[in-house]
Write a protein that holds these residues in place. Structure first.
Motif, PDB file in Angstrom:
ATOM      1  N   ARG A 186       5.954  66.537 -59.099  1.00  0.00           N
ATOM      2  CA  ARG A 186       4.794  65.684 -58.851  1.00  0.00           C
ATOM      3  C   ARG A 186       4.340  65.738 -57.395  1.00  0.00           C
ATOM      4  O   ARG A 186       3.180  65.466 -57.091  1.00  0.00           O
ATOM      5  CB  ARG A 186       5.123  64.229 -59.230  1.00  0.00           C
TER       6      ARG A 186
ATOM      7  N   GLU B 171      -0.473  65.594 -67.243  1.00  0.00           N
ATOM      8  CA  GLU B 171       0.969  65.349 -67.186  1.00  0.00           C
ATOM      9  C   GLU B 171       1.713  66.202 -68.208  1.00  0.00           C
ATOM     10  O   GLU B 171       2.796  66.727 -67.922  1.00  0.00           O
ATOM     11  CB  GLU B 171       1.261  63.864 -67.409  1.00  0.00           C
TER      12      GLU B 171
ATOM     13  N   TRP C  24      -2.882  59.099 -60.965  1.00  0.00           N
ATOM     14  CA  TRP C  24      -1.709  59.899 -61.364  1.00  0.00           C
ATOM     15  C   TRP C  24      -1.288  60.831 -60.230  1.00  0.00           C
ATOM     16  O   TRP C  24      -0.111  60.907 -59.877  1.00  0.00           O
ATOM     17  CB  TRP C  24      -2.071  60.691 -62.625  1.00  0.00           C
TER      18      TRP C  24
ATOM     19  N   HIS D  41       0.385  59.234 -57.018  1.00  0.00           N
ATOM     20  CA  HIS D  41       1.728  58.648 -57.134  1.00  0.00           C
ATOM     21  C   HIS D  41       2.725  59.337 -56.212  1.00  0.00           C
ATOM     22  O   HIS D  41       3.488  58.694 -55.503  1.00  0.00           O
ATOM     23  CB  HIS D  41       2.204  58.721 -58.585  1.00  0.00           C
TER      24      HIS D  41
ATOM     25  N   ALA E 121      -5.573  62.423 -66.916  1.00  0.00           N
ATOM     26  CA  ALA E 121      -4.201  62.291 -66.416  1.00  0.00           C
ATOM     27  C   ALA E 121      -3.172  62.552 -67.504  1.00  0.00           C
ATOM     28  O   ALA E 121      -2.154  63.227 -67.263  1.00  0.00           O
ATOM     29  CB  ALA E 121      -3.991  60.894 -65.823  1.00  0.00           C
TER      30      ALA E 121
ATOM     31  N   ASP F 208      -8.109  57.705 -63.525  1.00  0.00           N
ATOM     32  CA  ASP F 208      -6.726  57.862 -63.989  1.00  0.00           C
ATOM     33  C   ASP F 208      -6.094  59.119 -63.418  1.00  0.00           C
ATOM     34  O   ASP F 208      -4.910  59.122 -63.047  1.00  0.00           O
ATOM     35  CB  ASP F 208      -6.683  57.890 -65.516  1.00  0.00           C
TER      36      ASP F 208
END
Length: 292
Positions: free
Chosen positions: A229, A219, A247, A250, A215, A243
């Protein structure tokens, strides 16, 4: 299956599509780090066609794996795509496409740490464990033979003491004498700090620099690409994908494979079919109906 003819996507509409390999893209594997041959595992032909179609339409397809660089790039080549970015070693190594580099990729970002404290702690609890360190430059040191299918090809056997004080992008601990439940309990009791770690479905532990995961690497790439996102799609099946899935969930689309453990499925936004049922292809067609 004929290749779908997808219209090129506008820059503002492209997605970041992050794909785990073993158990997600590759079947007949046993999870990252479990010893399948680096070029082994089967890629369903229809899945390969769909991944290539999305890549050629302009979406950013990013392989995101716990495998070493040496064991990752052959799979990228088998997928017949040329992604701009590839993430290996559970986020510790991010590759960028470079036609002049070996195998057309250079190490753009490498996270490393001194593994000495973690190794000493683990050795006190898991006295029969086998240890290995993947170096920041791509080399690999190990104390005893371990399944190496997803690990680097440049390997050297050394005494345990030579693993201390190096700059590592990843530490691998294998303890075949322990059942998974015993292994998990021992790892939980260690109180490891300043590292990130993930336990596989076998007694296999991957340790990375503190805060480094798939993640965290994704990012950084997402920000560089300026992809919102909400246009993130990620798929995985292992605990080292937790993770990444959290991520993606979200604001985007986080897909856990049907055979994933409950703690992996719990952080995803949805669960698809298993790898044996071609679950990734099903999930991609649901997200991108133009695949047909």
């Amino acid at each position: 299956m004929t290749t779908p003819s997808l219209s090129p996507v506008a820059t503002a509409d492209r997605h970041l599509i992050a794909l785990d390999l073993d158990g997600t893209v590759l079947s007949h594997g046993f999870g990252e780090g479990a010893g399948d041959d680096p070029e082994g595992g089967r890629i369903d032909p229809d899945l390969g066609v769909a991944v290539r179609a999305l890549h050629e339409a302009g979406h950013e397809v990013i392989v995101s794996t716990g495998r070493s660089v040496d064991a990752t790039l052959p799979i990228v080549e088998r997928l017949k795509i040329r992604p701009e970015w590839v993430i290996a070693a559970n986020g510790a190594v991010t590759l960028k496409r470079d036609a002049l580099a070996p195998r057309a990729y250079r190490r753009e970002m490498v996270e490393s740490f001194d593994p000495s404290d973690a190794l000493r702690k683990i050795r006190t609890q898991l006295v029969t464990a086998r240890f290995a360190v993947e170096l920041a430059d791509g080399g690999f040191l190990y104390t005893e033979d371990i399944p190496t299918g997803t690990l680097p090809s440049q390997q050297r056997r050394v005494p345990f003491e030579e693993l201390l004080g190096v700059q590592a992008s990843r530490v691998v601990v294998v303890s075949p004498d322990h059942r998974l439940e015993e292994f998990l309990g021992a790892v939980d009791s260690l109180g490891l700090t300043h590292v990130s770690y993930a336990v596989g479905t076998t007694s296999w532990l991957d340790i990375a620099p503190d805060g480094v995961t798939k993640a965290s690497a994704l990012e950084v790439v997402r920000e560089r690409l300026n992809i919102d996102r909400s246009r993130v799609f990620a798929a995985g099946d292992g605990r080292n994908d937790i993770d990444m899935l959290r991520w993606a969930a979200h604001r985007g689309d986080a897909v856990a494979m049907g055979q994933a453990e409950p703690d992996v499925q719990a952080v995803a936004s949805r669960v698809t079919l298993s790898i044996e049922e071609n679950g990734l292809l099903v999930a991609l067609r649901e997200r991108f109906p133009e695949l047909g």
